[in-house]
Design an enzyme around this catalytic site. Structure first.
Site: not given
Ligand code: GRF
Length: 223
Positions: A17-18, A94-96, A111, A113, A140, A145, A148-149, A178
Site C-alpha cells: 500500500s505504501n 521485512m529483511r535486515i 525506510n 517504519h 517515521s 544504516t 535496524l530502524d 504513512e
Molecule cells: C507499513 O506499515 C510499513 O510502515 C511497514 O510495513 C508496512 C507495509 O505495508 N514497514 P504495505 O506493504 O506498504 O501496505
C-alpha cells in the site's frame, strides 16, 4: 535543456500500500521521479502485482536460493544498481540488510517504519505502543544504516491513541498517514532538498534539529 528525473527502486515484501501511494503521487504529478524497479523477497508480494500493472520492471529473488544472507543481499543490490536507480526506498521490506552491501547507498536509501522512532524498532510496533500505554503513536521515515530502524529520522506522522484502540485499529488509522509521509519525504529527496552529511540531516542546506512533521499532508519543520 533536458533534466532527468531521479530513478527510484522500491523494495517491498507485502501488500504494497505504501508503494501504491508512491505510484499515485507520481501519477498526480506530485512526485518527480521515475520508477526503475520494484523488488521483493516474496514472489507473491502484492507490491509486485501493483508494479507490473503500472508497467514498472519487477524482480523477485528467493533468499532460500542463496547460501547465506550476505550473498542474497549482494545479488539484490547488484541488480538494483544495474537498474540505474539513484534512490532506494524500503516500503515494508521485512529483511535486515548487510551493512557492507548497503553502505554505498548511505543518504540515498530511506525506510518507512510504523513507530515514532527511536521508540519500537523492529516488529509489532502498534502492539508495543498500546502495551506501553502511549497516548501518541506514529510512523517515521529515516535514512537507512546498518542498525535496524536506527538511521537518522527525517520525518514523522503522529496520531493520538484512543482509549479503545486495538492493534489493528491503530495500524489502520496510521496507514493513511504513512501514505502521505513517504511520498512527501521522497519528493524532498528527489528535489535534493534533503542531504545526509557529517553534520547530520540537512534540509534546504540547514541542519535538521528535529524530524519534520506531516500536518494536513504537508511536511513542516518543528519549531
Ligand atoms: C507499513 O506499515 C510499513 O510502515 C511497514 O510495513 C508496512 C507495509 O505495508 N514497514 P504495505 O506493504 O506498504 O501496505
Amino acid at each position: 535543456m533536458t533534466t532527468s528525473l531521479p530513478r527510484v527502486a522500491v523494495l517491498a515484501s507485502g501488500r504494497g500500500s505504501n508503494l501504491a501511494a508512491l505510484l499515485a503521487a507520481r501519477e498526480h504529478g506530485d512526485l518527480p521521479v521515475e520508477f526503475a524497479l520494484v523488488g521483493s523477497d516474496k514472489a507473491s508480494a502484492g507490491a509486485l502485482r501493483l508494479a507490473e500493472a503500472a508497467g514498472i520492471p519487477t524482480l523477485a529473488l528467493d533468499p532460500r536460493s542463496y547460501p547465506d544472507r550476505r550473498s542474497f543481499d549482494a545479488d539484490l543490490f547488484d541488480r538494483i544498481a544495474a537498474s540505474g536507480a539513484d534512490v532506494l526506498v524500503l516500503a515494508g521490506f521485512m529483511r535486515i540488510i548487510d551493512g557492507d552491501v548497503l553502505a554505498p547507498w548511505a543518504g540515498r536509501m530511506i525506510n518507512i517504519h510504523p513507530s515514532l522512532l527511536p521508540k519500537y524498532r523492529g516488529l509489532h510496533t502498534h502492539r508495543r505502543a498500546l502495551e506501553a500505554g502511549d497516548r501518541e503513536h506514529g510512523a517515521s521515515v529515516h535514512f537507512v544504516t546498518a542498525e535496524l530502524d536506527g538511521g537518522p529520522v527525517i520525518a514523522q506522522a503522529r496520531i493520538a491513541v484512543e482509549p479503545d484502540d486495538d492493534e489493528s485499529q491503530l495500524a489502520q488509522r496510521l496507514l493513511p498517514l504513512e501514505h502521505q509521509l513517504l511520498p512527501a519525504v521522497l519528493t524532498l529527496l528527489a528535489q535534493r532538498r534533503l542531504q545526509w552529511s557529517d553534520r547530520g540531516i540537512l534540509f534546504d542546506g540547514e541542519p535538521l534539529h528535529a524530524p519534520l512533521t506531516i500536518i494536513a499532508g504537508q511536511l513542516q519543520a518543528v519549531e
